[in-house]
Design a protein around this motif. Structure first.
Motif, PDB file in Angstrom:
ATOM      1  N   GLY A  10      68.771   1.237  78.066  1.00  0.00           N
ATOM      2  CA  GLY A  10      69.480   2.318  77.496  1.00  0.00           C
ATOM      3  C   GLY A  10      70.058   3.333  77.638  1.00  0.00           C
ATOM      4  N   SER A  11      70.469   3.864  78.740  1.00  0.00           N
ATOM      5  CA  SER A  11      71.257   5.402  79.257  1.00  0.00           C
ATOM      6  C   SER A  11      72.408   4.643  78.332  1.00  0.00           C
ATOM      7  CB  SER A  11      70.598   5.308  80.153  1.00  0.00           C
ATOM      8  OG  SER A  11      71.903   6.407  81.246  1.00  0.00           O
ATOM      9  N   PRO A  12      72.860   6.145  78.127  1.00  0.00           N
ATOM     10  CA  PRO A  12      74.422   5.905  78.250  1.00  0.00           C
ATOM     11  C   PRO A  12      75.389   6.252  79.271  1.00  0.00           C
ATOM     12  CG  PRO A  12      73.154   7.578  77.009  1.00  0.00           C
ATOM     13  CD  PRO A  12      72.241   7.327  77.271  1.00  0.00           C
ATOM     14  N   LYS A  13      74.270   6.483  80.495  1.00  0.00           N
ATOM     15  CA  LYS A  13      75.438   6.633  82.336  1.00  0.00           C
ATOM     16  C   LYS A  13      75.288   5.494  82.471  1.00  0.00           C
ATOM     17  CE  LYS A  13      73.189  10.796  82.558  1.00  0.00           C
ATOM     18  NZ  LYS A  13      72.175  11.581  84.071  1.00  0.00           N
ATOM     19  N   LYS A  14      74.172   3.749  81.518  1.00  0.00           N
ATOM     20  CA  LYS A  14      74.660   2.419  82.442  1.00  0.00           C
ATOM     21  C   LYS A  14      73.782   2.890  83.761  1.00  0.00           C
ATOM     22  CE  LYS A  14      78.907   2.673  80.706  1.00  0.00           C
ATOM     23  NZ  LYS A  14      80.467   2.131  80.160  1.00  0.00           N
ATOM     24  N   GLU A  15      74.576   1.811  84.662  1.00  0.00           N
ATOM     25  CA  GLU A  15      74.708   1.562  85.938  1.00  0.00           C
ATOM     26  C   GLU A  15      74.291   2.712  87.021  1.00  0.00           C
ATOM     27  OE1 GLU A  15      78.419   2.107  86.716  1.00  0.00           O
ATOM     28  OE2 GLU A  15      76.559   0.906  84.832  1.00  0.00           O
ATOM     29  N   VAL A  38      66.939 -13.021  86.240  1.00  0.00           N
ATOM     30  CA  VAL A  38      66.743 -11.042  85.460  1.00  0.00           C
ATOM     31  C   VAL A  38      68.974 -11.183  85.102  1.00  0.00           C
ATOM     32  CG1 VAL A  38      66.831  -8.888  86.108  1.00  0.00           C
ATOM     33  CG2 VAL A  38      65.700 -10.620  87.694  1.00  0.00           C
ATOM     34  N   HIS A  39      68.628 -10.469  83.250  1.00  0.00           N
ATOM     35  CA  HIS A  39      70.027  -9.880  83.245  1.00  0.00           C
ATOM     36  C   HIS A  39      69.609  -8.722  82.624  1.00  0.00           C
ATOM     37  CE1 HIS A  39      73.126 -10.652  79.650  1.00  0.00           C
ATOM     38  NE2 HIS A  39      73.538  -9.802  81.120  1.00  0.00           N
ATOM     39  N   VAL A  40      70.894  -7.856  82.990  1.00  0.00           N
ATOM     40  CA  VAL A  40      70.739  -6.641  82.723  1.00  0.00           C
ATOM     41  C   VAL A  40      72.150  -6.469  81.550  1.00  0.00           C
ATOM     42  CG1 VAL A  40      71.664  -4.270  83.329  1.00  0.00           C
ATOM     43  CG2 VAL A  40      70.374  -6.188  84.678  1.00  0.00           C
ATOM     44  N   ILE A  41      71.775  -5.675  80.501  1.00  0.00           N
ATOM     45  CA  ILE A  41      72.687  -5.268  79.308  1.00  0.00           C
ATOM     46  C   ILE A  41      72.259  -3.980  79.269  1.00  0.00           C
ATOM     47  CG2 ILE A  41      73.057  -5.197  77.100  1.00  0.00           C
ATOM     48  CD1 ILE A  41      71.604  -8.359  76.873  1.00  0.00           C
ATOM     49  N   ASP A  42      73.616  -3.096  79.017  1.00  0.00           N
ATOM     50  CA  ASP A  42      74.172  -2.087  78.966  1.00  0.00           C
ATOM     51  C   ASP A  42      74.395  -1.593  77.723  1.00  0.00           C
ATOM     52  OD1 ASP A  42      73.921  -1.388  82.035  1.00  0.00           O
ATOM     53  OD2 ASP A  42      76.047  -2.156  82.196  1.00  0.00           O
ATOM     54  N   ILE A  43      72.493  -1.219  76.953  1.00  0.00           N
ATOM     55  CA  ILE A  43      73.464  -1.170  75.629  1.00  0.00           C
ATOM     56  C   ILE A  43      74.639  -0.068  74.918  1.00  0.00           C
ATOM     57  CG2 ILE A  43      72.150  -0.472  73.158  1.00  0.00           C
ATOM     58  CD1 ILE A  43      71.254  -2.680  74.141  1.00  0.00           C
ATOM     59  N   ALA A  44      74.658   0.205  75.695  1.00  0.00           N
ATOM     60  CA  ALA A  44      75.884   1.632  75.435  1.00  0.00           C
ATOM     61  C   ALA A  44      77.500   0.496  75.226  1.00  0.00           C
ATOM     62  CB  ALA A  44      75.890   2.849  76.531  1.00  0.00           C
ATOM     63  N   ALA A  96      69.974   7.162  71.252  1.00  0.00           N
ATOM     64  CA  ALA A  96      70.280   6.927  70.040  1.00  0.00           C
ATOM     65  C   ALA A  96      71.130   5.447  70.000  1.00  0.00           C
ATOM     66  CB  ALA A  96      71.852   7.565  69.137  1.00  0.00           C
ATOM     67  N   GLN A  97      71.765   4.814  71.146  1.00  0.00           N
ATOM     68  CA  GLN A  97      72.493   3.309  71.044  1.00  0.00           C
ATOM     69  C   GLN A  97      71.252   2.854  71.207  1.00  0.00           C
ATOM     70  OE1 GLN A  97      73.057   6.580  72.980  1.00  0.00           O
ATOM     71  NE2 GLN A  97      75.073   6.034  74.103  1.00  0.00           N
ATOM     72  N   LEU A  98      70.345   3.241  72.009  1.00  0.00           N
ATOM     73  CA  LEU A  98      69.165   1.955  71.799  1.00  0.00           C
ATOM     74  C   LEU A  98      68.049   1.768  70.354  1.00  0.00           C
ATOM     75  CD1 LEU A  98      67.059  -0.543  73.704  1.00  0.00           C
ATOM     76  CD2 LEU A  98      65.739   2.294  74.504  1.00  0.00           C
ATOM     77  N   LYS A  99      67.733   2.668  69.675  1.00  0.00           N
ATOM     78  CA  LYS A  99      67.059   3.013  68.918  1.00  0.00           C
ATOM     79  C   LYS A  99      68.190   1.964  67.549  1.00  0.00           C
ATOM     80  CE  LYS A  99      63.820   4.823  65.873  1.00  0.00           C
ATOM     81  NZ  LYS A  99      64.874   4.474  64.587  1.00  0.00           N
ATOM     82  N   ALA A 100      69.676   2.557  67.581  1.00  0.00           N
ATOM     83  CA  ALA A 100      70.346   1.554  67.160  1.00  0.00           C
ATOM     84  C   ALA A 100      69.924   0.486  67.309  1.00  0.00           C
ATOM     85  CB  ALA A 100      71.687   1.905  66.972  1.00  0.00           C
TER      86      ALA A 100
END
Length: 232
Positions: A10-15, A38-44, A96-100
């Motif tokens: 959920g970080s806007p900074k991603k990786e 393992v699968h990583v998804i950057d919500i941003a 906010a992105q993760l809350k959405a």
């Protein structure tokens, strides 16, 4: 225990997120115990519209009025065994992105309610009883007092069963190479926690307390953060 792990970053900074250092060590520990998928998804990076509260999804079999990335994300959630939420503390909660994203999981339940203990919960439209939930949250404050409580309370309400929570203060130090002398030992503790979780489904309270303690004295960290000179 082998799992399909969906890391929801959920970080806007991603990786480059401070907290992703913690999550990567935790997942490494799980992989020490058993092979993991393992699968990583950057919500941003995802197109996720805001929920508008129309409840259309709860009345027509889970179909949302928005045509975005959430349908495929919901499908992936249901195929997973563990949802690992990685996020920094923003405004004493999740970014906010993760809350959405969280709000758009509404299609997983319907309008019907049932009483569980003293509270009411929506009845699921999908079978997600197998899911486990893990929260890894870091903050830039020198300790955990009066900081993580709102995020922890929200996570427990969202996922009242099969949840595990790891909180880490002073987390910006994980992105500072000069802090390796204290961050590397802390990440080893996190890796041990990952191993425990994969092997037993739990993390000992003592280990969680060690991980959640300050890495350097609170006053020293605060002074550095404030740009003050620190005596050797």
């Amino acid at each position: 225990m082998t799992m399909k792990i969906l890391v929801l970053n959920g970080s806007p900074k991603k990786e480059k997120s401070d907290t992703m250092h913690i999550t990567r060590s935790f997942v490494q520990g799980m992989e020490d115990a058993a092979p993991q998928e393992v699968h990583v998804i950057d919500i941003a990076d995802k197109h996720i519209e805001f929920c508008i509260g129309c409840f259309t999804c709860k009345r027509n079999g889970g179909n949302c009025v928005h045509n975005d990335d959430m349908k495929s994300l919901l499908d992936e959630i249901l195929k997973s065994d563990l949802l690992l939420f990685n996020f920094p503390l923003y405004g004493y909660g999740m970014p906010a992105q993760l809350k959405a994203f969280i709000e758009r999981t509404m299609p997983l339940s319907c309008m019907k309610m049932k009483k569980v203990g003293e509270r009411y919960e929506h009845v699921g439209q999908a079978d997600f009883a197998h899911l486990r939930y893990l929260m890894i949250c870091g903050c830039g404050f020198p300790n955990s007092k009066g900081n993580f409580e709102p995020a922890v309370a929200q996570f427990k309400l969202l996922f009242p069963r099969q949840h595990t929570i790891i909180t880490v203060p002073e987390s910006p130090m994980f992105n500072v190479p000069q802090a390796d002398i204290v961050t590397k030992p802390r990440l080893e503790l996190v890796r041990e926690a990952g191993w425990q979780y994969a092997a037993t489904g739990e993390i000992s309270a003592d280990l969680l307390a060690q991980i959640g303690s300050p890495m350097i004295p609170e006053e020293t960290y605060a002074a550095i953060a404030n740009g003050e000179r620190v005596a050797n």
